[in-house]
Design a protein around this motif. Structure first.
Motif, PDB file in Angstrom:
ATOM      1  N   GLU A  49       0.850  -1.186   0.000  1.00 51.62           N
ATOM      2  CA  GLU A  49       0.000   0.000   0.000  1.00 51.62           C
ATOM      3  C   GLU A  49       0.892   1.243   0.000  1.00 51.62           C
ATOM      4  OE1 GLU A  49      -3.773   0.379   2.461  1.00 51.62           O
ATOM      5  OE2 GLU A  49      -2.317   1.536   3.632  1.00 51.62           O
ATOM      6  N   ARG A  50       0.437   2.276  -0.709  1.00 52.12           N
ATOM      7  CA  ARG A  50       1.223   3.509  -0.794  1.00 52.12           C
ATOM      8  C   ARG A  50       0.304   4.708  -0.581  1.00 52.12           C
ATOM      9  NH1 ARG A  50       5.734   5.353  -4.958  1.00 52.12           N
ATOM     10  NH2 ARG A  50       5.558   7.583  -4.620  1.00 52.12           N
ATOM     11  N   THR A  51       0.676   5.571   0.361  1.00 47.07           N
ATOM     12  CA  THR A  51      -0.105   6.763   0.661  1.00 47.07           C
ATOM     13  C   THR A  51       0.675   7.999   0.237  1.00 47.07           C
ATOM     14  OG1 THR A  51      -1.186   5.691   2.527  1.00 47.07           O
ATOM     15  CG2 THR A  51      -1.217   8.092   2.503  1.00 47.07           C
ATOM     16  N   GLU A  52      -0.003   8.892  -0.462  1.00 44.51           N
ATOM     17  CA  GLU A  52       0.561  10.179  -0.862  1.00 44.51           C
ATOM     18  C   GLU A  52      -0.180  11.278  -0.112  1.00 44.51           C
ATOM     19  OE1 GLU A  52       3.067  10.987  -2.951  1.00 44.51           O
ATOM     20  OE2 GLU A  52       3.463   8.897  -3.490  1.00 44.51           O
ATOM     21  N   TRP A  53       0.544  12.304   0.309  1.00 47.09           N
ATOM     22  CA  TRP A  53      -0.051  13.446   0.994  1.00 47.09           C
ATOM     23  C   TRP A  53      -0.018  14.648   0.066  1.00 47.09           C
ATOM     24  CZ3 TRP A  53      -2.665  13.205   5.438  1.00 47.09           C
ATOM     25  CH2 TRP A  53      -2.503  12.064   6.207  1.00 47.09           C
ATOM     26  N   HIS A  54      -1.137  15.354  -0.019  1.00 51.81           N
ATOM     27  CA  HIS A  54      -1.277  16.501  -0.906  1.00 51.81           C
ATOM     28  C   HIS A  54      -1.618  17.732  -0.073  1.00 51.81           C
ATOM     29  CE1 HIS A  54      -1.605  13.468  -4.089  1.00 51.81           C
ATOM     30  NE2 HIS A  54      -2.418  12.842  -3.253  1.00 51.81           N
ATOM     31  N   ARG A  55      -1.027  18.868  -0.447  1.00 54.05           N
ATOM     32  CA  ARG A  55      -1.345  20.142   0.206  1.00 54.05           C
ATOM     33  C   ARG A  55      -2.518  20.765  -0.536  1.00 54.05           C
ATOM     34  NH1 ARG A  55       3.400  22.754   3.086  1.00 54.05           N
ATOM     35  NH2 ARG A  55       2.061  24.563   2.855  1.00 54.05           N
ATOM     36  N   ILE A  56      -3.600  21.010   0.178  1.00 54.37           N
ATOM     37  CA  ILE A  56      -4.828  21.533  -0.414  1.00 54.37           C
ATOM     38  C   ILE A  56      -5.032  22.973   0.032  1.00 54.37           C
ATOM     39  CG2 ILE A  56      -7.320  21.200  -0.628  1.00 54.37           C
ATOM     40  CD1 ILE A  56      -5.619  18.844  -1.722  1.00 54.37           C
ATOM     41  N   VAL A  57      -5.434  23.834  -0.919  1.00 54.42           N
ATOM     42  CA  VAL A  57      -5.699  25.239  -0.629  1.00 54.42           C
ATOM     43  C   VAL A  57      -7.089  25.585  -1.157  1.00 54.42           C
ATOM     44  CG1 VAL A  57      -4.976  27.629  -1.000  1.00 54.42           C
ATOM     45  CG2 VAL A  57      -3.255  25.818  -0.818  1.00 54.42           C
ATOM     46  N   MET A  58      -7.917  26.188  -0.293  1.00 50.94           N
ATOM     47  CA  MET A  58      -9.244  26.667  -0.681  1.00 50.94           C
ATOM     48  C   MET A  58      -9.326  28.158  -0.400  1.00 50.94           C
ATOM     49  SD  MET A  58     -11.813  23.798   0.804  1.00 50.94           S
ATOM     50  CE  MET A  58     -12.066  22.248  -0.031  1.00 50.94           C
ATOM     51  N   ASN A  59      -9.997  28.891  -1.291  1.00 51.98           N
ATOM     52  CA  ASN A  59     -10.153  30.340  -1.151  1.00 51.98           C
ATOM     53  C   ASN A  59     -11.621  30.721  -1.053  1.00 51.98           C
ATOM     54  OD1 ASN A  59      -7.361  31.245  -1.498  1.00 51.98           O
ATOM     55  ND2 ASN A  59      -7.564  30.372  -3.543  1.00 51.98           N
ATOM     56  N   GLY A  60     -11.868  31.914  -0.529  1.00 54.91           N
ATOM     57  CA  GLY A  60     -13.208  32.497  -0.544  1.00 54.91           C
ATOM     58  C   GLY A  60     -14.237  31.666   0.201  1.00 54.91           C
ATOM     59  N   GLN A  61     -15.400  31.483  -0.463  1.00 55.49           N
ATOM     60  CA  GLN A  61     -16.502  30.745   0.152  1.00 55.49           C
ATOM     61  C   GLN A  61     -16.120  29.297   0.460  1.00 55.49           C
ATOM     62  OE1 GLN A  61     -19.448  31.877   1.296  1.00 55.49           O
ATOM     63  NE2 GLN A  61     -18.655  33.908   0.809  1.00 55.49           N
ATOM     64  N   ASN A  62     -15.308  28.679  -0.412  1.00 53.06           N
ATOM     65  CA  ASN A  62     -14.861  27.306  -0.139  1.00 53.06           C
ATOM     66  C   ASN A  62     -14.077  27.241   1.168  1.00 53.06           C
ATOM     67  OD1 ASN A  62     -16.024  26.297  -2.454  1.00 53.06           O
ATOM     68  ND2 ASN A  62     -14.119  26.181  -3.609  1.00 53.06           N
ATOM     69  N   ALA A  63     -13.242  28.256   1.419  1.00 57.83           N
ATOM     70  CA  ALA A  63     -12.451  28.282   2.657  1.00 57.83           C
ATOM     71  C   ALA A  63     -13.349  28.452   3.874  1.00 57.83           C
ATOM     72  CB  ALA A  63     -11.424  29.406   2.598  1.00 57.83           C
ATOM     73  N   LEU A  64     -14.356  29.301   3.771  1.00 52.99           N
ATOM     74  CA  LEU A  64     -15.291  29.483   4.885  1.00 52.99           C
ATOM     75  C   LEU A  64     -16.065  28.194   5.158  1.00 52.99           C
ATOM     76  CD1 LEU A  64     -16.654  33.033   3.988  1.00 52.99           C
ATOM     77  CD2 LEU A  64     -14.947  32.444   5.729  1.00 52.99           C
ATOM     78  N   PHE A  65     -16.448  27.503   4.098  1.00 47.86           N
ATOM     79  CA  PHE A  65     -17.141  26.228   4.236  1.00 47.86           C
ATOM     80  C   PHE A  65     -16.220  25.195   4.891  1.00 47.86           C
ATOM     81  CE2 PHE A  65     -19.248  22.357   2.887  1.00 47.86           C
ATOM     82  CZ  PHE A  65     -20.585  22.699   3.024  1.00 47.86           C
ATOM     83  N   ALA A  66     -14.949  25.168   4.456  1.00 50.80           N
ATOM     84  CA  ALA A  66     -13.967  24.235   5.030  1.00 50.80           C
ATOM     85  C   ALA A  66     -13.802  24.474   6.522  1.00 50.80           C
ATOM     86  CB  ALA A  66     -12.624  24.374   4.314  1.00 50.80           C
ATOM     87  N   GLU A  67     -13.744  25.746   6.904  1.00 49.29           N
ATOM     88  CA  GLU A  67     -13.563  26.096   8.315  1.00 49.29           C
ATOM     89  C   GLU A  67     -14.709  25.559   9.168  1.00 49.29           C
ATOM     90  OE1 GLU A  67     -12.215  30.001  10.771  1.00 49.29           O
ATOM     91  OE2 GLU A  67     -13.788  30.313   9.275  1.00 49.29           O
ATOM     92  N   ARG A  68     -15.914  25.592   8.639  1.00 53.63           N
ATOM     93  CA  ARG A  68     -17.087  25.166   9.407  1.00 53.63           C
ATOM     94  C   ARG A  68     -17.315  23.663   9.383  1.00 53.63           C
ATOM     95  NH1 ARG A  68     -22.271  28.670   8.667  1.00 53.63           N
ATOM     96  NH2 ARG A  68     -22.719  27.603  10.612  1.00 53.63           N
ATOM     97  N   TYR A  69     -17.037  22.988   8.260  1.00 50.63           N
ATOM     98  CA  TYR A  69     -17.513  21.617   8.094  1.00 50.63           C
ATOM     99  C   TYR A  69     -16.449  20.546   7.855  1.00 50.63           C
ATOM    100  CZ  TYR A  69     -21.912  24.070   7.663  1.00 50.63           C
ATOM    101  OH  TYR A  69     -22.999  24.872   7.899  1.00 50.63           O
TER     102      TYR A  69
END
Length: 114
Positions: A49-69
């Motif tokens: 099994e192999r796991t890769e880690w990715h850095r994710i960036v969200m802006n604007g409304q997506n970022a506000l949604f990410a913060e809440r949920y």
């Protein structure tokens, strides 16, 4: 013609960290893990099994949604684009980081181990 599109399905590795650059202008960052299952190829060789880690960036409304949920363990479907940025530390060493800037995303449920 060129295309810069990334599609990922994985589990959030940490709660999003949100910064505000101005009134209502949020940026959320978090890690997303994608895992390829272990398997045996045609020659009988076992591939672990192999796991890769990715850095994710969200802006604007997506970022506000990410913060809440969005929380650690949330399973997400993400569509976005790759961006690489360069920064220099105090000792003048250049560092490169590649991030996925999210265009759209969807919840797929929670990870079974959270």
């Amino acid at each position: 013609m060129s295309v810069n599109k990334v599609i990922l399905v994985g589990n959030v590795g940490q709660d999003p960290k949100v910064k505000y650059t101005g009134p209502g202008q949020a940026i959320a960052e978090f890690a997303l893990a994608t895992t390829e299952r272990a398997h045996t190829n045609a020659d009988g060789v076992q591939i672990p099994e192999r796991t890769e880690w990715h850095r994710i960036v969200m802006n604007g409304q997506n970022a506000l949604f990410a913060e809440r949920y969005i929380r650690k363990g949330t399973k997400l479907y993400i569509e976005g684009k790759l961006r690489t940025r360069v920064w220099e530390d105090r000792t003048s060493i250049k560092h490169y980081v590649t991030e996925v800037y999210v265009d759209t995303f969807d919840f797929l449920g929670r990870s079974s181990n959270t």
